[in-house]
Scaffold this motif. Structure first.
Motif, PDB file in Angstrom:
ATOM      1  N   GLU A 170       0.940  -1.388   0.060  1.00  0.00           N
ATOM      2  CA  GLU A 170      -0.007   0.011   0.057  1.00  0.00           C
ATOM      3  C   GLU A 170       0.942   1.159   0.095  1.00  0.00           C
ATOM      4  OE1 GLU A 170      -0.498  -2.760   1.712  1.00  0.00           O
ATOM      5  OE2 GLU A 170      -2.466  -3.213   2.105  1.00  0.00           O
ATOM      6  N   ILE A 171       2.029   1.055   0.784  1.00  0.00           N
ATOM      7  CA  ILE A 171       2.775   2.537   0.885  1.00  0.00           C
ATOM      8  C   ILE A 171       3.461   2.671  -0.501  1.00  0.00           C
ATOM      9  CG2 ILE A 171       5.181   3.472   1.697  1.00  0.00           C
ATOM     10  CD1 ILE A 171       2.804   3.587   3.807  1.00  0.00           C
ATOM     11  N   ASN A 172       3.944   1.611  -1.006  1.00  0.00           N
ATOM     12  CA  ASN A 172       4.703   1.731  -2.470  1.00  0.00           C
ATOM     13  C   ASN A 172       3.406   2.294  -3.544  1.00  0.00           C
ATOM     14  OD1 ASN A 172       6.925   0.924  -1.815  1.00  0.00           O
ATOM     15  ND2 ASN A 172       6.401  -1.355  -2.209  1.00  0.00           N
ATOM     16  N   LYS A 173       2.155   1.956  -3.231  1.00  0.00           N
ATOM     17  CA  LYS A 173       1.158   2.421  -4.311  1.00  0.00           C
ATOM     18  C   LYS A 173       1.194   3.773  -4.112  1.00  0.00           C
ATOM     19  CE  LYS A 173      -1.218  -1.895  -4.644  1.00  0.00           C
ATOM     20  NZ  LYS A 173      -2.649  -2.622  -4.493  1.00  0.00           N
ATOM     21  N   HIS A 174       1.195   4.321  -2.859  1.00  0.00           N
ATOM     22  CA  HIS A 174       0.975   5.787  -2.641  1.00  0.00           C
ATOM     23  C   HIS A 174       2.090   6.572  -3.022  1.00  0.00           C
ATOM     24  CE1 HIS A 174      -2.555   6.035  -0.151  1.00  0.00           C
ATOM     25  NE2 HIS A 174      -2.248   4.802   0.335  1.00  0.00           N
ATOM     26  N   LEU A 175       3.294   6.058  -2.812  1.00  0.00           N
ATOM     27  CA  LEU A 175       4.574   6.658  -3.442  1.00  0.00           C
ATOM     28  C   LEU A 175       4.604   6.797  -5.034  1.00  0.00           C
ATOM     29  CD1 LEU A 175       7.257   5.198  -0.968  1.00  0.00           C
ATOM     30  CD2 LEU A 175       6.234   7.526  -0.826  1.00  0.00           C
ATOM     31  N   ILE A 176       4.173   5.595  -5.620  1.00  0.00           N
ATOM     32  CA  ILE A 176       4.465   5.608  -6.973  1.00  0.00           C
ATOM     33  C   ILE A 176       3.207   6.609  -7.667  1.00  0.00           C
ATOM     34  CG2 ILE A 176       3.702   4.140  -9.181  1.00  0.00           C
ATOM     35  CD1 ILE A 176       5.038   1.748  -7.423  1.00  0.00           C
ATOM     36  N   GLU A 177       2.060   6.517  -7.013  1.00  0.00           N
ATOM     37  CA  GLU A 177       1.077   7.447  -7.357  1.00  0.00           C
ATOM     38  C   GLU A 177       1.404   8.845  -7.241  1.00  0.00           C
ATOM     39  OE1 GLU A 177      -2.751   8.831  -4.838  1.00  0.00           O
ATOM     40  OE2 GLU A 177      -3.093   7.204  -5.662  1.00  0.00           O
ATOM     41  N   PHE A 178       2.055   8.861  -6.058  1.00  0.00           N
ATOM     42  CA  PHE A 178       2.498  10.720  -5.797  1.00  0.00           C
ATOM     43  C   PHE A 178       3.583  10.917  -6.878  1.00  0.00           C
ATOM     44  CE2 PHE A 178       5.371  13.648  -3.606  1.00  0.00           C
ATOM     45  CZ  PHE A 178       4.367  14.558  -3.186  1.00  0.00           C
ATOM     46  N   PHE A 179       4.633  10.233  -7.137  1.00  0.00           N
ATOM     47  CA  PHE A 179       5.921  10.465  -7.755  1.00  0.00           C
ATOM     48  C   PHE A 179       5.429  10.475  -9.622  1.00  0.00           C
ATOM     49  CE2 PHE A 179       8.493   8.844  -4.530  1.00  0.00           C
ATOM     50  CZ  PHE A 179       8.957  10.039  -3.898  1.00  0.00           C
ATOM     51  N   ARG A 180       4.401   9.800  -9.843  1.00  0.00           N
ATOM     52  CA  ARG A 180       3.959   9.898 -11.270  1.00  0.00           C
ATOM     53  C   ARG A 180       3.482  11.238 -11.786  1.00  0.00           C
ATOM     54  NH1 ARG A 180       1.175   4.126 -11.765  1.00  0.00           N
ATOM     55  NH2 ARG A 180       2.955   2.947 -12.496  1.00  0.00           N
ATOM     56  N   LYS A 181       2.988  12.126 -10.661  1.00  0.00           N
ATOM     57  CA  LYS A 181       2.682  13.551 -10.979  1.00  0.00           C
ATOM     58  C   LYS A 181       3.912  14.318 -11.671  1.00  0.00           C
ATOM     59  CE  LYS A 181      -0.606  13.512  -7.372  1.00  0.00           C
ATOM     60  NZ  LYS A 181      -1.220  14.054  -6.144  1.00  0.00           N
ATOM     61  N   PHE A 182       5.054  13.607 -11.336  1.00  0.00           N
ATOM     62  CA  PHE A 182       6.309  14.608 -11.571  1.00  0.00           C
ATOM     63  C   PHE A 182       6.980  14.199 -12.990  1.00  0.00           C
ATOM     64  CE2 PHE A 182       5.497  14.750  -7.084  1.00  0.00           C
ATOM     65  CZ  PHE A 182       5.396  16.220  -7.045  1.00  0.00           C
TER      66      PHE A 182
END
Length: 152
Positions: A140-152
Motif C-alpha cells: 500500500e505504501i509503494n502504491k501511494h509513493l508511485i501514485e505521488f511520484f507519477r505526477k512529476f
C-alpha cells in the motif's frame, strides 16, 4: 529485557494515546513477560537481525536523542518557522503513537499542518497500521509513493 524482547515489544507497540512509561513497569509489559506474538509482517528472522544490531550498538544512542530534546530545539532554532515548500504527501497509521500526541490530529487535519507545508497535497491515515507503516503495509505504501511520484 533481552534485545529480542525489546525489539518485539517496540515494533509491535499498539497503544493509541500518549506514551507513558510508569516507573517500574517498563515498556508495555513487565520485563518478565517476554512472550510477544508477532504480526504477519514481522518474522523471527527480522527480529533476530534487529536484535543483533541492538545488542552490538546498544540502545543509548536512540535514547540519548530524546534525552537532549532541548538541545535539538536549540540546534534547529535557525529554521524555526520555515515552511516545507515542496509537494508533499503525508501518510500515517491510525494506530501510530505520534498520531495521538496531544494536539496532533487537530494540527494535521484542521489547517496547522497545511500552513507549515503549503504544498501538502494529501494526508492519508491508513487503518490498522501503527508507526512502522512501510513494514506493516509495504504494498500500500509503494502504491501511494508511485501514485505521488507519477505526477512529476
Amino acid at each position: 529485557m533481552d534485545p529480542k524482547t525489546v525489539v518485539k515489544k517496540f515494533l509491535t507497540f499498539r497503544e493509541c494515546g500518549p506514551l507513558y512509561l510508569p516507573k517500574g513497569k517498563g515498556f508495555q509489559h513487565s520485563p518478565d513477560d517476554d512472550v510477544v506474538s508477532l504480526p504477519s509482517w514481522l518474522s523471527e528472522e527480522d527480529v533476530e537481525y534487529f536484535a543483533s544490531k541492538l545488542e552490538k550498538a546498544g540502545i543509548s544512542g536512540g535514547v540519548n536523542y530524546y534525552r537532549v530534546t532541548h538541545l535539538n530545539w536549540e540546534l534547529s532554532a535557525p529554521w524555526s518557522g520555515a515552511k516545507v515548500t515542496v509537494p508533499t504527501k503525508f501518510i500515517i497509521g491510525d494506530q501510530d503513537l505520534v498520531y495521538y500526541m496531544p494536539g496532533m490530529k487537530d494540527y494535521i487535519h484542521n489547517g496547522g499542518f497545511h500552513k507549515d507545508v503549503p504544498l501538502l497535497e494529501e494526508v492519508v491515515v491508513m487503518e490498522g497500521v501503527a508507526h512502522f507503516i512501510n513494514q506493516e503495509k509495504p504494498n500500500e505504501i509503494n502504491k501511494h509513493l508511485i501514485e505521488f511520484f507519477r505526477k512529476f
